[in-house]
Design an enzyme around this catalytic site. Structure first.
Site, PDB file in Angstrom:
ATOM      1  N   LYS A 175       0.839  -1.201   0.000  1.00  0.00           N
ATOM      2  CA  LYS A 175       0.000   0.000   0.000  1.00  0.00           C
ATOM      3  C   LYS A 175       0.873   1.248   0.000  1.00  0.00           C
ATOM      4  CE  LYS A 175      -4.090  -1.978   0.068  1.00  0.00           C
ATOM      5  NZ  LYS A 175      -4.935  -2.466   1.149  1.00  0.00           N
TER       6      LYS A 175
ATOM      7  N   ARG B 256      -3.481 -10.324   4.329  1.00  0.00           N
ATOM      8  CA  ARG B 256      -3.572 -10.464   2.865  1.00  0.00           C
ATOM      9  C   ARG B 256      -2.294  -9.870   2.280  1.00  0.00           C
ATOM     10  NH1 ARG B 256      -4.850  -7.246  -1.362  1.00  0.00           N
ATOM     11  NH2 ARG B 256      -6.047  -8.137  -3.089  1.00  0.00           N
TER      12      ARG B 256
HETATM   13  N1  PMM Z   1      -6.848  -4.060  -0.966  1.00  0.00           N
HETATM   14  C1  PMM Z   1      -6.756  -4.271  -2.289  1.00  0.00           C
HETATM   15  C2  PMM Z   1      -7.519  -5.279  -2.912  1.00  0.00           C
HETATM   16  N2  PMM Z   1      -8.330  -6.074  -2.175  1.00  0.00           N
HETATM   17  N3  PMM Z   1      -9.213  -6.700  -0.085  1.00  0.00           N
HETATM   18  C3  PMM Z   1      -9.305  -6.508   1.240  1.00  0.00           C
HETATM   19  N4  PMM Z   1     -10.103  -7.304   1.990  1.00  0.00           N
HETATM   20  N5  PMM Z   1      -8.622  -5.515   1.872  1.00  0.00           N
HETATM   21  C4  PMM Z   1      -7.802  -4.666   1.182  1.00  0.00           C
HETATM   22  O1  PMM Z   1      -7.227  -3.748   1.804  1.00  0.00           O
HETATM   23  C5  PMM Z   1      -7.665  -4.859  -0.222  1.00  0.00           C
HETATM   24  C6  PMM Z   1      -8.413  -5.899  -0.831  1.00  0.00           C
HETATM   25  C7  PMM Z   1      -5.837  -3.382  -3.058  1.00  0.00           C
HETATM   26  O2  PMM Z   1      -5.325  -3.893  -4.186  1.00  0.00           O
HETATM   27  P1  PMM Z   1      -4.153  -5.019  -4.317  1.00  0.00           P
HETATM   28  O3  PMM Z   1      -4.850  -6.251  -4.757  1.00  0.00           O
HETATM   29  O4  PMM Z   1      -3.237  -4.496  -5.333  1.00  0.00           O
HETATM   30  O5  PMM Z   1      -3.530  -5.189  -2.960  1.00  0.00           O
END
Ligand code: PMM
Length: 283
Positions: free
Chosen positions: A222, A262
């Site tokens: 992030k 994640r």
């Molecule tokens: N951030 C991204 C995508 N999916 N899902 C959850 N539950 N929480 C998050 O903060 C989140 C997410 C941002 O995109 P990325 O796939 O590039 O990390």
């Protein structure tokens, strides 16, 4: 919190969710897994590295991103989810669309991860209720193209917790079993690095846990990490170079009782949550 959620692995430690973005433009790993075969291989590789769940998404949510069509999102994710699920991988679908969630569950997804917490598509909670699968409800204030302007808080922890509480009530009202709900503070989504929103939420995870649901932490790659690790001239560290800081956050989040982290780079984070669990077990 080592809460177990029906249908998902419960190893007695913080889970690791590995990310597969089937997108040409995700802000953290854009383009690398856009091809279906590459995405499937990547997902299997993440499991080999220690991922408990593989999160498959077909729509970028990077700041400023525009939406993709429903058909394009389905085309991107369903074959990948089907192949990984057929290989026995616990798959989650990262989507804001009820139709995609429904098709993903039919293809074998075991969890719906909705960054909008049911706000982007009002049909989502009913689809999740019918599918009876776990549901990640993330704190969200609007689509990526204008989320930064909505990142205004007097007290970020109180407001995020209250807004999540409101979402939980609305989603349960639509028929979702509360024991299937997981909450996520939505790091980077309507959270400004300049105002320390992300660090404040991380430091107050126990307050989020008081909502009574398992908590998922998604700090990996992030913007606030790029800013933390900026060069002396202020240039933010590129996303993929912030993975060591993510490992530190995974360790601290696991120690604080997070249910799942994640992450994009699975192995060091899987090692981190195992070390945190061993430390905690010896207390
Ligand atoms: N951030 C991204 C995508 N999916 N899902 C959850 N539950 N929480 C998050 O903060 C989140 C997410 C941002 O995109 P990325 O796939 O590039 O990390």
């Amino acid at each position: 919190m080592t809460t177990s959620i029906a249908g998902l692995p419960a190893p007695g430690r913080c889970l690791v969710m590995g990310v597969v973005n089937v997108t040409p433009d995700s802000f953290s790993d854009g383009g690398a897994w856009f091809d279906h075969d590459a995405a499937i291989r990547h997902g299997l590789g993440l499991v080999a590295e220690g991922a408990d769940i593989v999160d498959v998404g077909g729509e970028s949510t990077r700041p400023g991103a525009q939406r993709v069509s429903l058909q394009e999102e389905l085309r991107r994710v369903i074959p990948v989810i089907g192949a990984l699920a057929a290989a026995g991988v616990p798959v989650s679908v990262d989507t804001m669309r009820a139709e995609v969630a429904e098709a993903a569950v039919a293809a074998g997804a075991r969890l719906v991860n909705d960054v909008s917490g049911g706000l982007a598509d009002p049909a989502m909670p009913r689809v999740v209720a019918k599918a009876a699968v776990p549901y990640v409800v993330m704190h969200w204030r609007g689509h990526s193209h204008d989320m930064d302007t909505r990142a205004v808080y007097a007290d970020v922890v109180r407001e995020v917790t209250e807004e999540l509480h409101g979402r939980i009530n609305a989603i349960v009202h639509e028929g979702v079993d509360p024991s299937q709900l997981i909450v996520d503070p939505g790091l980077g989504f309507a959270k400004r690095p300049e105002d320390n929103h992300n660090w404040t939420l991380l430091a107050h995870l126990p307050e989020l846990m008081e909502l009574g649901h398992p908590v998922l932490v998604a700090a990996s790659r992030k913007r606030f990490l790029g800013r933390l690790l900026a060069a002396p001239d202020g240039t933010p560290r590129p996303f993929a170079d912030s993975d060591d800081a993510t490992v530190a956050i995974s360790t601290l989040a696991a120690a604080a009782g997070a249910w799942c982290v994640r992450v994009h780079r699975v192995r060091p984070n899987a090692d981190a949550v195992r070390a945190a669990a061993a430390w905690g077990a010896a207390l």
